[in-house]
Design an enzyme around this catalytic site. Structure first.
Site, PDB file in Angstrom:
ATOM      1  N   LYS A 124       4.895 -18.330  11.958  1.00  0.00           N
ATOM      2  CA  LYS A 124       6.263 -18.154  11.829  1.00  0.00           C
ATOM      3  C   LYS A 124       6.467 -17.006  12.965  1.00  0.00           C
ATOM      4  O   LYS A 124       7.643 -17.089  13.580  1.00  0.00           O
ATOM      5  CB  LYS A 124       6.548 -17.323  10.462  1.00  0.00           C
ATOM      6  CG  LYS A 124       6.292 -18.236   9.190  1.00  0.00           C
ATOM      7  CD  LYS A 124       6.206 -17.565   7.972  1.00  0.00           C
ATOM      8  CE  LYS A 124       5.521 -18.540   7.036  1.00  0.00           C
ATOM      9  NZ  LYS A 124       5.144 -17.668   5.860  1.00  0.00           N
ATOM     10  N   LYS A 161      -9.109  -9.593   5.648  1.00  0.00           N
ATOM     11  CA  LYS A 161      -7.814  -9.446   6.475  1.00  0.00           C
ATOM     12  C   LYS A 161      -7.726  -8.286   7.625  1.00  0.00           C
ATOM     13  O   LYS A 161      -7.215  -8.293   8.634  1.00  0.00           O
ATOM     14  CB  LYS A 161      -6.456  -9.788   5.858  1.00  0.00           C
ATOM     15  CG  LYS A 161      -6.322 -11.006   4.976  1.00  0.00           C
ATOM     16  CD  LYS A 161      -4.792 -11.064   4.338  1.00  0.00           C
ATOM     17  CE  LYS A 161      -4.702 -12.333   3.502  1.00  0.00           C
ATOM     18  NZ  LYS A 161      -4.419 -13.448   4.189  1.00  0.00           N
ATOM     19  N   HIS A 167      -8.076 -23.775  -0.249  1.00  0.00           N
ATOM     20  CA  HIS A 167      -7.502 -22.769   0.805  1.00  0.00           C
ATOM     21  C   HIS A 167      -8.375 -21.656   0.885  1.00  0.00           C
ATOM     22  O   HIS A 167      -7.746 -20.635   1.400  1.00  0.00           O
ATOM     23  CB  HIS A 167      -6.066 -22.386  -0.068  1.00  0.00           C
ATOM     24  CG  HIS A 167      -5.055 -23.508  -0.114  1.00  0.00           C
ATOM     25  ND1 HIS A 167      -4.246 -23.562   0.760  1.00  0.00           N
ATOM     26  CD2 HIS A 167      -5.097 -24.478  -1.290  1.00  0.00           C
ATOM     27  CE1 HIS A 167      -3.269 -24.781   0.388  1.00  0.00           C
ATOM     28  NE2 HIS A 167      -3.924 -25.109  -0.846  1.00  0.00           N
ATOM     29  N   LYS A 171       1.030  -9.389   5.536  1.00  0.00           N
ATOM     30  CA  LYS A 171       0.398 -10.196   4.625  1.00  0.00           C
ATOM     31  C   LYS A 171      -0.210  -9.633   3.398  1.00  0.00           C
ATOM     32  O   LYS A 171      -0.021  -8.475   3.043  1.00  0.00           O
ATOM     33  CB  LYS A 171      -0.608 -10.941   5.627  1.00  0.00           C
ATOM     34  CG  LYS A 171      -1.679  -9.838   6.111  1.00  0.00           C
ATOM     35  CD  LYS A 171      -2.783 -10.325   7.051  1.00  0.00           C
ATOM     36  CE  LYS A 171      -2.217 -10.924   8.423  1.00  0.00           C
ATOM     37  NZ  LYS A 171      -2.389 -12.265   8.717  1.00  0.00           N
ATOM     38  N   ARG A 172      -1.074 -10.449   2.487  1.00  0.00           N
ATOM     39  CA  ARG A 172      -1.581  -9.539   1.408  1.00  0.00           C
ATOM     40  C   ARG A 172      -2.691  -8.507   2.044  1.00  0.00           C
ATOM     41  O   ARG A 172      -3.227  -9.070   3.027  1.00  0.00           O
ATOM     42  CB  ARG A 172      -2.071 -10.779   0.583  1.00  0.00           C
ATOM     43  CG  ARG A 172      -1.263 -11.308  -0.426  1.00  0.00           C
ATOM     44  CD  ARG A 172      -0.293 -10.655  -1.228  1.00  0.00           C
ATOM     45  NE  ARG A 172      -1.202 -10.099  -2.457  1.00  0.00           N
ATOM     46  CZ  ARG A 172      -1.152 -10.531  -3.651  1.00  0.00           C
ATOM     47  NH1 ARG A 172      -0.484 -11.611  -3.918  1.00  0.00           N
ATOM     48  NH2 ARG A 172      -1.785  -9.929  -4.468  1.00  0.00           N
ATOM     49  N   THR A 223      -0.326 -18.621   8.058  1.00  0.00           N
ATOM     50  CA  THR A 223       0.662 -19.419   7.990  1.00  0.00           C
ATOM     51  C   THR A 223       1.772 -18.659   8.754  1.00  0.00           C
ATOM     52  O   THR A 223       2.588 -18.943   9.312  1.00  0.00           O
ATOM     53  CB  THR A 223       1.450 -20.002   6.865  1.00  0.00           C
ATOM     54  OG1 THR A 223       1.350 -18.999   5.765  1.00  0.00           O
ATOM     55  CG2 THR A 223       0.771 -21.465   6.646  1.00  0.00           C
TER      56      THR A 223
HETATM   57  C1  26Q Z   1      -6.951 -18.053  -9.056  1.00  0.00           C
HETATM   58  C2  26Q Z   1      -7.518 -17.666 -10.413  1.00  0.00           C
HETATM   59  C3  26Q Z   1      -6.937 -16.802 -11.020  1.00  0.00           C
HETATM   60  C4  26Q Z   1      -5.777 -16.005 -10.788  1.00  0.00           C
HETATM   61  C5  26Q Z   1      -5.260 -16.220  -9.423  1.00  0.00           C
HETATM   62  C6  26Q Z   1      -5.915 -17.053  -8.612  1.00  0.00           C
HETATM   63  C7  26Q Z   1      -5.669 -17.317  -7.264  1.00  0.00           C
HETATM   64  C8  26Q Z   1      -4.242 -17.299  -7.005  1.00  0.00           C
HETATM   65  C9  26Q Z   1      -3.743 -17.392  -5.634  1.00  0.00           C
HETATM   66  C10 26Q Z   1      -6.658 -17.727  -6.251  1.00  0.00           C
HETATM   67  C11 26Q Z   1      -5.879 -17.772  -4.793  1.00  0.00           C
HETATM   68  C12 26Q Z   1      -4.466 -17.794  -4.522  1.00  0.00           C
HETATM   69  C13 26Q Z   1      -4.030 -17.881  -3.308  1.00  0.00           C
HETATM   70  C14 26Q Z   1      -4.455 -18.234  -2.273  1.00  0.00           C
HETATM   71  C15 26Q Z   1      -4.110 -18.391  -0.860  1.00  0.00           C
HETATM   72  O1  26Q Z   1      -2.766 -17.934  -0.856  1.00  0.00           O
HETATM   73  N1  26Q Z   1      -4.692 -18.742   0.206  1.00  0.00           N
HETATM   74  C16 26Q Z   1      -4.094 -18.793   1.393  1.00  0.00           C
HETATM   75  O2  26Q Z   1      -3.674 -20.218   1.491  1.00  0.00           O
HETATM   76  C17 26Q Z   1      -2.905 -20.227   2.717  1.00  0.00           C
HETATM   77  C18 26Q Z   1      -2.126 -21.684   2.681  1.00  0.00           C
HETATM   78  O3  26Q Z   1      -3.225 -22.639   3.028  1.00  0.00           O
HETATM   79  C19 26Q Z   1      -3.770 -20.271   3.941  1.00  0.00           C
HETATM   80  O4  26Q Z   1      -3.188 -20.221   5.176  1.00  0.00           O
HETATM   81  C20 26Q Z   1      -4.754 -18.822   3.785  1.00  0.00           C
HETATM   82  O5  26Q Z   1      -5.418 -18.405   5.053  1.00  0.00           O
HETATM   83  C21 26Q Z   1      -5.204 -18.717   2.537  1.00  0.00           C
HETATM   84  O6  26Q Z   1      -5.650 -17.407   2.371  1.00  0.00           O
END
Ligand code: 26Q
Length: 824
Positions: A677, A571, A372, A565-566, A673
């Protein structure tokens, strides 16, 4: 729990399915409120919600049981979606839609003088995710149930979900989200299926009775995993799938030893240590945290879930693993559960006594990996030293996997030692690290990205060596969102209008939505007017939310320009703020002929340790204060920061949006995503050539999308010799914006607070090239404003966006996963 004491409840005959007419529902509700929950005279509104949730859950149970029965039939190939996050939001409204009993439920509540809407507001969001990746998992679960695919979700039952964001003096403050405080009526605990998870200890190598070398993992500290099941209903069908979430508790032995030794408090402490594993979701969504507890969570999920699947397997197929891979497939949601590769190997080798060859064959035919992110800094790495102490047996297995893998690499590219070092699962840096993405690729038969560009960039960039080695493993699965939650639930008025126009089939099959294109032409005046009126009503609903949560009053006649978004540098929320400041300057300069009034809304959470992201929130709030309180400005432009953006907020935001901001630096947003929406709800997109924006643009056509900015290859090129000052020097508008920002106009009594933000975009090392895209962004915004003034034209484009969104349903995404990866 010992199996010998079990009662076989499958022999209890089926009951008549419960009726779901308004009378039965109202009786059920009454019974739950009085007899079950014991509220006689008065109660807080939560219990009203709880009583109704339990009443609805009763209507789910028979189908849930039947779905389990079906999936237990021998030779049913199943998929397991393993994810550290499931951002499901609220469930009640979703089940009412799927069971088609909203009307009856509303009527049932009538005689208690309770409004369904008020009751639904009582349900806390299940915020078990950070953002896109977690919400995607939830949309996938919805679509799998609707498509009747045998898919089980495996995750962690965090006691505390994503933090609640409050704003204090413009700054983000994090508050704990104890979403389970009042209980969760949707979950069913299944302590009979608990699993024991090992940590620590050491390994012992020995010869078994046949003289074969074997390994035991001994002297471990164990934790118990207890599953809690949540029902996932399919839309208007008989399927109820399961989301199985694990809670950690201490083992009894662990507690009793201490307890018997007279150390009551130590016994409780041990319990606490164990329970910490499922206590809280890590709130960072990009950079790795590197924390031991996070690694514990990952292994806890992977081990418990695999053991659960093995248990199910042995119940139906016994201990023969020769065709395990034929009937089971794990989809790993990013690298977070990737230790599963080594865990499955460990179980097959050490517990099931298989040889390495067959075990590896099974593992690599069972595991599939979704990536991702393209940001190299977000790729997970764990120190070998940590792995060795926490998961010593798994580290041994990873070494062995790597050794055999590097041998293959060496045979394919003799003498290319650089390549071997590049591809090694173990990074030989000063502190040796395990590269989890490489472990995932080596251990999987499928590796996919989440939008076309993203998947291409994985093959040509991040994972190039691996693509050259195993091109057949790599594939694309463009993301989607579920039209049930994101149109049918979130936008009931538009749902009704669309259904009147083209029939109801689109809810279960969004490809039908293209029939709406015929109605998009302005000759269809009546339809246009209705579309417009609905958008207005949705904007009013959003304006109410904004007023209530941020105190800013939006004018419903003005354009709603939204970025939620985050918060992340890539971004580029900052680019959005620069544009707002530009508009502010224009207004102050009287440069307002042909003005389009706008309400700009920005929302999102910043990771608690992410300084720049938190500063951005402060900047938005400060700029908002100046703009909103200036009578010269506030009829033409408003800015608000929406606190605590979450799933439920998005259900109000997407329908009320005119312009969707998708402005990441090209090549950085894997998919997005939220963009989908918004599109489904008739917003137009202003966006870069990035992630799924590209595919949205293709589907809707470039007349109906405001494209701007450098393309991915141009970004890569410009990063070589980026000179932000030259953009400032050559653009008087940008110069004015930077001057005003740097003058301290937005932080008059807070000197210097925005220094780091300003420095970041002025730096030649600004990875996100914010200033490079300023001009083209402002031009695209002007174009959007001009289009918005042509009301008829805008409605036309708005309808076309909804009508072109069929491809972005997760039903399509899931069908592709199934056809090309899972083959269920
Ligand atoms: C990793 C290690 C330790 C702690 C946290 C994490 C961690 C947690 C969540 C790393 C990444 C995430 C989330 C990533 C994320 O939301 N990515 C998004 O995924 C979406 C679905 O595929 C995409 O649409 C977005 O572009 C992408 O940024």
């Amino acid at each position: 729990m010992p199996k010998k004491n079990w009662v076989d409840t499958s022999k209890i005959p089926d009951m008549e399915p419960l009726q779901a007419d308004s009378r039965s529902l109202s009786e059920g509700f009454h019974r739950y409120l009085r007899n079950h929950l014991g509220h006689f005279l008065s109660c807080v509104p939560f219990y009203i919600y709880e009583a109704m949730a339990l009443t609805i859950r009763d209507r789910i149970m028979a189908r849930w049981s039947n779905t389990w029965q079906r999936h237990k039939q021998p030779k049913t190939r199943k998929a397991y979606y393993m994810s550290l996050e499931f951002l499901i939001g609220r469930a009640l409204g979703n089940h009412l839609l799927n069971l088609d009993i909203e009307k009856e439920t509303r009527e049932a509540l009538c005689k208690f003088s309770v409004e369904l809407e008020d009751l639904m507001e009582e349900e806390p969001d299940a915020g078990l995710g950070n953002g896109g990746l977690g919400r995607l998992a939830a949309c996938f679960m919805d679509s799998c149930a609707t498509l009747e695919l045998p898919v089980i979700g495996y995750g962690i039952r965090y006691e505390y979900g994503m933090f609640r964001q409050e704003i204090n003096e413009g700054y983000q403050v994090e508050e704990p989200d104890h979403w389970l405080r009042d209980g969760n009526p949707w979950e069913v605990s299944r302590p009979e299926y608990e699993q024991t998870i090992h940590f620590g200890g050491r390994t012992e190598h020995y010869k078994n009775k046949d003289g074969i070398h074997r390994v035991r993992w001994i002297e471990t500290n164990d934790v118990i995993a207890i599953p809690y099941d949540m029902p996932i209903s399919g839309y208007c069908n008989e399927t109820i799938n399961t989301l199985r979430l694990w809670k950690a508790t201490a083992t009894k032995a662990f507690n009793l030893d201490e307890f018997n030794a007279g150390s009551y408090s130590e016994a409780v402490e041990a319990k606490n240590d164990a329970e910490h594993i499922s206590m809280v979701l890590y709130p960072n969504d990009a950079s790795e945290s590197g924390k031991e507890l996070r690694l514990r969570q990952q292994y806890f999920l992977a081990s418990a879930s695999i053991k659960d699947v093995i248990r199910l397997w042995e119940e139906t197929d016994g201990t023969d693993y020769s065709n395990f891979a034929e009937f089971n497939v794990f989809q790993m949601n990013d690298t977070h559960p990737t230790i599963a590769v080594a865990e499955l190997m460990r179980i097959l080798l050490d517990e099931k006594q298989l040889e390495w060859g067959p075990a590896w064959e099974i593992t690599t035919k069972t595991m599939a990996y979704t990536n991702h992110t393209l940001l190299p800094e977000a790729l997970e790495r764990w120190p070998v030293s940590l792995m060795e102490s926490l998961l010593p047996r798994l580290m041994e297995i990873i070494y062995q996997i790597n050794k055999l893998f590097l041998l293959e690499v060496a045979l394919k590219w003799p003498g290319d030692t650089d390549r071997q070092a590049r591809m090694s699962i173990i990074e030989e840096s000063e502190q040796k690290q395990v590269r989890m993405a490489y472990l995932a690729i080596v251990g999987s038969f499928s590796v996919n990205g989440v939008a076309r560009l993203h998947s291409e960039l994985l093959c040509n960039g991040l994972f190039k060596d691996f693509y050259e080695f195993w091109p057949h493993k790599f594939n694309n699965k463009t993301n989607g969102v579920t039209p049930r939650r994101w149109i049918a639930r979130a936008n009931p008025k538009m749902t009704q209008l669309i259904t009147e126009q083209i029939g109801y089939e689109w809810v279960a099959d969004l490809s039908h939505i293209h029939y709406l294109k015929e109605s998009a032409n302005p000759e269809n005046q009546e339809f246009h007017q209705k579309w417009f009126d609905i958008k207005q009503a949705n904007k009013q609903r959003l304006a109410d939310l904004v007023l209530e949560s941020s105190g800013v009053e939006f004018n419903p006649e003005a354009m709603f320009d939204v970025q939620v978004k985050r918060i992340h540098e890539y971004k580029r929320q900052l680019l959005n703020v620069l544009h707002v400041i530009h508009l502010y300057i224009r207004i102050k300069n009287g440069d307002t002929s042909n003005w389009t009034a706008r309400n700009v809304l920005i929302g999102g959470k910043a990771a608690p340790g992410y300084h720049m992201a938190k500063l951005l929130i402060k900047l938005v709030n400060n700029v908002a204060d100046i703009i909103n309180s200036d009578p010269d400005v506030n009829s033409k432009l408003k800015l608000a920061f929406l606190p605590n953006f979450n799933v439920s907020a998005m259900e109000v935001i997407a329908p009320g949006t005119d312009l969707s901001e998708q402005i990441s630096t090209a090549g950085k947003e894997a998919s997005g995503t939220g963009n989908m929406k918004f599109m489904m709800n008739g917003a137009l997109t202003i966006g870069t050539f990035d992630g799924a924006n590209i595919e949205i643009l293709e589907h809707v056509g470039d007349d109906n999308f405001f494209l701007f900015g450098l393309k991915e290859d141009e970004v890569a090129e410009m990063q070589q010799h980026y000179d932000p000052q030259s953009f400032i020097d050559n653009d008087p508008d940008l110069q004015a914006v930077m001057n005003l920002l740097e003058s301290g106009h937005f932080n008059l009594f807070e000197p210097e607070i925005f220094h780091d933000l300003i420095a970041s975009i002025r730096s030649p090392h600004d990875h996100w090239l914010t200033l490079a895209d300023f001009r083209s962004y402002v031009d695209a915004q002007e174009n959007a404003a001009a289009c918005y003034r042509d009301r008829e034209g805008w409605i036309h484009k708005s309808i076309l966006n909804t009508a072109s969104s069929g491809y972005f349903s997760t039903d399509r995404t899931m069908q592709e996963y199934n056809k090309e990866i899972w083959k269920l």
